[in-house]
Scaffold this motif. Structure first.
Motif, PDB file in Angstrom:
ATOM      1  N   MET A 161       0.851  -1.169   0.000  1.00 13.05           N
ATOM      2  CA  MET A 161       0.000   0.000   0.000  1.00 13.05           C
ATOM      3  C   MET A 161       0.901   1.237   0.000  1.00 13.05           C
ATOM      4  O   MET A 161       1.872   1.302   0.738  1.00 13.05           O
ATOM      5  CB  MET A 161      -0.885  -0.008   1.251  1.00 13.05           C
ATOM      6  N   THR A 162       0.542   2.200  -0.807  1.00 14.96           N
ATOM      7  CA  THR A 162       1.365   3.406  -0.928  1.00 14.96           C
ATOM      8  C   THR A 162       1.157   4.324   0.274  1.00 14.96           C
ATOM      9  O   THR A 162       0.142   4.236   0.980  1.00 14.96           O
ATOM     10  CB  THR A 162       1.020   4.188  -2.204  1.00 14.96           C
ATOM     11  N   ILE A 163       2.101   5.222   0.473  1.00 10.44           N
ATOM     12  CA  ILE A 163       2.001   6.203   1.553  1.00 10.44           C
ATOM     13  C   ILE A 163       0.794   7.102   1.327  1.00 10.44           C
ATOM     14  O   ILE A 163       0.069   7.438   2.267  1.00 10.44           O
ATOM     15  CB  ILE A 163       3.305   7.015   1.658  1.00 10.44           C
ATOM     16  N   ALA A 164       0.548   7.470   0.065  1.00  7.52           N
ATOM     17  CA  ALA A 164      -0.594   8.333  -0.256  1.00  7.52           C
ATOM     18  C   ALA A 164      -1.914   7.639   0.072  1.00  7.52           C
ATOM     19  O   ALA A 164      -2.830   8.261   0.626  1.00  7.52           O
ATOM     20  CB  ALA A 164      -0.557   8.740  -1.722  1.00  7.52           C
ATOM     21  N   ALA A 165      -2.013   6.347  -0.244  1.00  7.33           N
ATOM     22  CA  ALA A 165      -3.239   5.598   0.062  1.00  7.33           C
ATOM     23  C   ALA A 165      -3.430   5.500   1.568  1.00  7.33           C
ATOM     24  O   ALA A 165      -4.545   5.674   2.079  1.00  7.33           O
ATOM     25  CB  ALA A 165      -3.179   4.210  -0.565  1.00  7.33           C
ATOM     26  N   ARG A 166      -2.367   5.237   2.285  1.00  8.54           N
ATOM     27  CA  ARG A 166      -2.454   5.162   3.746  1.00  8.54           C
ATOM     28  C   ARG A 166      -2.902   6.495   4.338  1.00  8.54           C
ATOM     29  O   ARG A 166      -3.698   6.540   5.269  1.00  8.54           O
ATOM     30  CB  ARG A 166      -1.092   4.775   4.314  1.00  8.54           C
ATOM     31  N   ALA A 167      -2.376   7.578   3.800  1.00  6.57           N
ATOM     32  CA  ALA A 167      -2.755   8.914   4.281  1.00  6.57           C
ATOM     33  C   ALA A 167      -4.237   9.184   4.008  1.00  6.57           C
ATOM     34  O   ALA A 167      -4.938   9.732   4.869  1.00  6.57           O
ATOM     35  CB  ALA A 167      -1.885   9.983   3.633  1.00  6.57           C
ATOM     36  N   ARG A 168      -4.726   8.798   2.816  1.00  2.15           N
ATOM     37  CA  ARG A 168      -6.156   8.970   2.504  1.00  2.15           C
ATOM     38  C   ARG A 168      -7.020   8.155   3.449  1.00  2.15           C
ATOM     39  O   ARG A 168      -8.047   8.620   3.930  1.00  2.15           O
ATOM     40  CB  ARG A 168      -6.437   8.537   1.060  1.00  2.15           C
ATOM     41  N   ILE A 169      -6.598   6.937   3.711  1.00  2.00           N
ATOM     42  CA  ILE A 169      -7.356   6.077   4.631  1.00  2.00           C
ATOM     43  C   ILE A 169      -7.358   6.677   6.029  1.00  2.00           C
ATOM     44  O   ILE A 169      -8.401   6.740   6.690  1.00  2.00           O
ATOM     45  CB  ILE A 169      -6.774   4.645   4.635  1.00  2.00           C
ATOM     46  N   GLU A 170      -6.210   7.137   6.484  1.00  2.00           N
ATOM     47  CA  GLU A 170      -6.132   7.728   7.823  1.00  2.00           C
ATOM     48  C   GLU A 170      -7.056   8.940   7.938  1.00  2.00           C
ATOM     49  O   GLU A 170      -7.784   9.077   8.930  1.00  2.00           O
ATOM     50  CB  GLU A 170      -4.702   8.123   8.159  1.00  2.00           C
ATOM     51  N   ARG A 171      -7.033   9.824   6.945  1.00  5.74           N
ATOM     52  CA  ARG A 171      -7.922  11.002   6.982  1.00  5.74           C
ATOM     53  C   ARG A 171      -9.389  10.586   7.033  1.00  5.74           C
ATOM     54  O   ARG A 171     -10.175  11.142   7.792  1.00  5.74           O
ATOM     55  CB  ARG A 171      -7.666  11.902   5.776  1.00  5.74           C
ATOM     56  N   GLY A 172      -9.750   9.586   6.218  1.00 10.41           N
ATOM     57  CA  GLY A 172     -11.129   9.109   6.200  1.00 10.41           C
ATOM     58  C   GLY A 172     -11.538   8.484   7.520  1.00 10.41           C
ATOM     59  O   GLY A 172     -12.649   8.710   8.015  1.00 10.41           O
ATOM     60  N   VAL A 173     -10.659   7.695   8.106  1.00  7.60           N
ATOM     61  CA  VAL A 173     -10.950   7.049   9.391  1.00  7.60           C
ATOM     62  C   VAL A 173     -11.110   8.100  10.484  1.00  7.60           C
ATOM     63  O   VAL A 173     -12.048   8.039  11.282  1.00  7.60           O
ATOM     64  CB  VAL A 173      -9.845   6.026   9.748  1.00  7.60           C
ATOM     65  N   VAL A 174     -10.227   9.070  10.513  1.00  4.61           N
ATOM     66  CA  VAL A 174     -10.320  10.134  11.524  1.00  4.61           C
ATOM     67  C   VAL A 174     -11.643  10.880  11.383  1.00  4.61           C
ATOM     68  O   VAL A 174     -12.337  11.143  12.370  1.00  4.61           O
ATOM     69  CB  VAL A 174      -9.117  11.097  11.436  1.00  4.61           C
ATOM     70  N   ALA A 175     -12.020  11.202  10.150  1.00  2.00           N
ATOM     71  CA  ALA A 175     -13.290  11.908   9.923  1.00  2.00           C
ATOM     72  C   ALA A 175     -14.463  11.071  10.419  1.00  2.00           C
ATOM     73  O   ALA A 175     -15.386  11.603  11.061  1.00  2.00           O
ATOM     74  CB  ALA A 175     -13.449  12.227   8.435  1.00  2.00           C
ATOM     75  N   ARG A 176     -14.453   9.773  10.154  1.00  2.00           N
ATOM     76  CA  ARG A 176     -15.550   8.912  10.598  1.00  2.00           C
ATOM     77  C   ARG A 176     -15.562   8.748  12.125  1.00  2.00           C
ATOM     78  O   ARG A 176     -16.614   8.721  12.729  1.00  2.00           O
ATOM     79  CB  ARG A 176     -15.469   7.565   9.899  1.00  2.00           C
ATOM     80  N   LEU A 177     -14.404   8.646  12.726  1.00  2.00           N
ATOM     81  CA  LEU A 177     -14.352   8.517  14.182  1.00  2.00           C
ATOM     82  C   LEU A 177     -14.870   9.776  14.871  1.00  2.00           C
ATOM     83  O   LEU A 177     -15.462   9.707  15.946  1.00  2.00           O
ATOM     84  CB  LEU A 177     -12.930   8.206  14.643  1.00  2.00           C
ATOM     85  N   ARG A 178     -14.655  10.929  14.253  1.00  2.00           N
ATOM     86  CA  ARG A 178     -15.134  12.190  14.829  1.00  2.00           C
ATOM     87  C   ARG A 178     -16.650  12.344  14.733  1.00  2.00           C
ATOM     88  O   ARG A 178     -17.224  13.214  15.371  1.00  2.00           O
ATOM     89  CB  ARG A 178     -14.462  13.375  14.146  1.00  2.00           C
ATOM     90  N   GLU A 179     -17.290  11.502  13.924  1.00  2.48           N
ATOM     91  CA  GLU A 179     -18.744  11.552  13.779  1.00  2.48           C
ATOM     92  C   GLU A 179     -19.471  10.850  14.921  1.00  2.48           C
ATOM     93  O   GLU A 179     -20.693  10.734  14.891  1.00  2.48           O
ATOM     94  CB  GLU A 179     -19.170  10.925  12.446  1.00  2.48           C
ATOM     95  N   ALA A 180     -18.747  10.387  15.919  1.00  2.00           N
ATOM     96  CA  ALA A 180     -19.368   9.716  17.071  1.00  2.00           C
ATOM     97  C   ALA A 180     -20.389  10.653  17.708  1.00  2.00           C
ATOM     98  O   ALA A 180     -20.214  11.877  17.697  1.00  2.00           O
ATOM     99  CB  ALA A 180     -18.297   9.327  18.081  1.00  2.00           C
ATOM    100  N   PRO A 181     -21.473  10.096  18.263  1.00  2.00           N
ATOM    101  CA  PRO A 181     -22.531  10.929  18.845  1.00  2.00           C
ATOM    102  C   PRO A 181     -22.027  11.959  19.862  1.00  2.00           C
ATOM    103  O   PRO A 181     -22.498  13.083  19.892  1.00  2.00           O
ATOM    104  CB  PRO A 181     -23.464   9.919  19.514  1.00  2.00           C
ATOM    105  N   ASP A 182     -21.049  11.578  20.675  1.00  2.00           N
ATOM    106  CA  ASP A 182     -20.523  12.518  21.669  1.00  2.00           C
ATOM    107  C   ASP A 182     -19.288  13.259  21.153  1.00  2.00           C
ATOM    108  O   ASP A 182     -18.676  14.041  21.878  1.00  2.00           O
ATOM    109  CB  ASP A 182     -20.217  11.809  22.985  1.00  2.00           C
TER     110      ASP A 182
END
Length: 173
Positions: free
Chosen positions: A1-22
């Protein structure tokens, strides 16, 4: 997996984790956030690599980042972070340079804070010294001092963290 792909995944995961109800990201939501991100980004990852990716994200977002694999290694008795200049480990009484490199002093500060925050302690310019017991047989010591070369909070840090086998981490920026 490329560094760019990992960075995109990390940004997406962080955004989704921040969507938690609290609004507070939680470790238990990580696997679902990774799956959702991979679907959204249209990235296919083999099962073995998916587990590795989840472990890397868990270490990076909730743990001690790039140091976590070194601290999990039973052969490593000490980890020394020399700021942006490199990370060294002690194995069988011998020092060797690791492949881990930090590019941002703030990342080191975040990892230090993660280490002492669960103990109700902090490390910053207002509280530059920390010496705290982490568990029954481990401890953490940190020293933080400002550098006159910068108006920004540029810190020199040293952290030690030992385990039952006297495992330690020392950090300096």
């Amino acid at each position: 997996m490329t560094i760019a792909a990992r960075a995109r995944i990390e940004r997406g995961v962080v955004a989704r984790l921040r969507e938690a109800p609290d609004g507070r990201p939680r470790r238990e939501h990580l696997a679902a956030a990774v799956r959702e991100t991979l679907i959204h980004e249209r990235i296919v990852v083999p099962a073995g690599e998916l587990r590795s990716l989840e472990r890397w994200l868990d270490d990076r977002l909730f743990g001690l980042g790039e140091l976590a694999p070194l601290l999990r290694d039973d052969n490593v008795t000490e980890v020394m972070v020399n700021g942006l200049r490199g990370v060294w480990v002690e194995r069988a009484g011998r020092l060797e340079e690791s492949a881990v490199r930090f590019t941002d002093p703030e990342e080191i500060l975040v990892l230090m804070e993660r280490l002492v925050a669960p103990l109700g302690r902090r490390i910053d310019l207002a509280s530059p010294l920390v010496d705290a017991r982490l568990s029954r047989r481990s401890h953490s010591s940190a020293r933080c001092s400002p550098s006159a070369a910068s108006r920004r909070e540029r810190l020199a840090r040293t952290i030690s963290s030992g385990t039952a086998r006297s495992r330690a981490a020392r950090w300096t920026t």
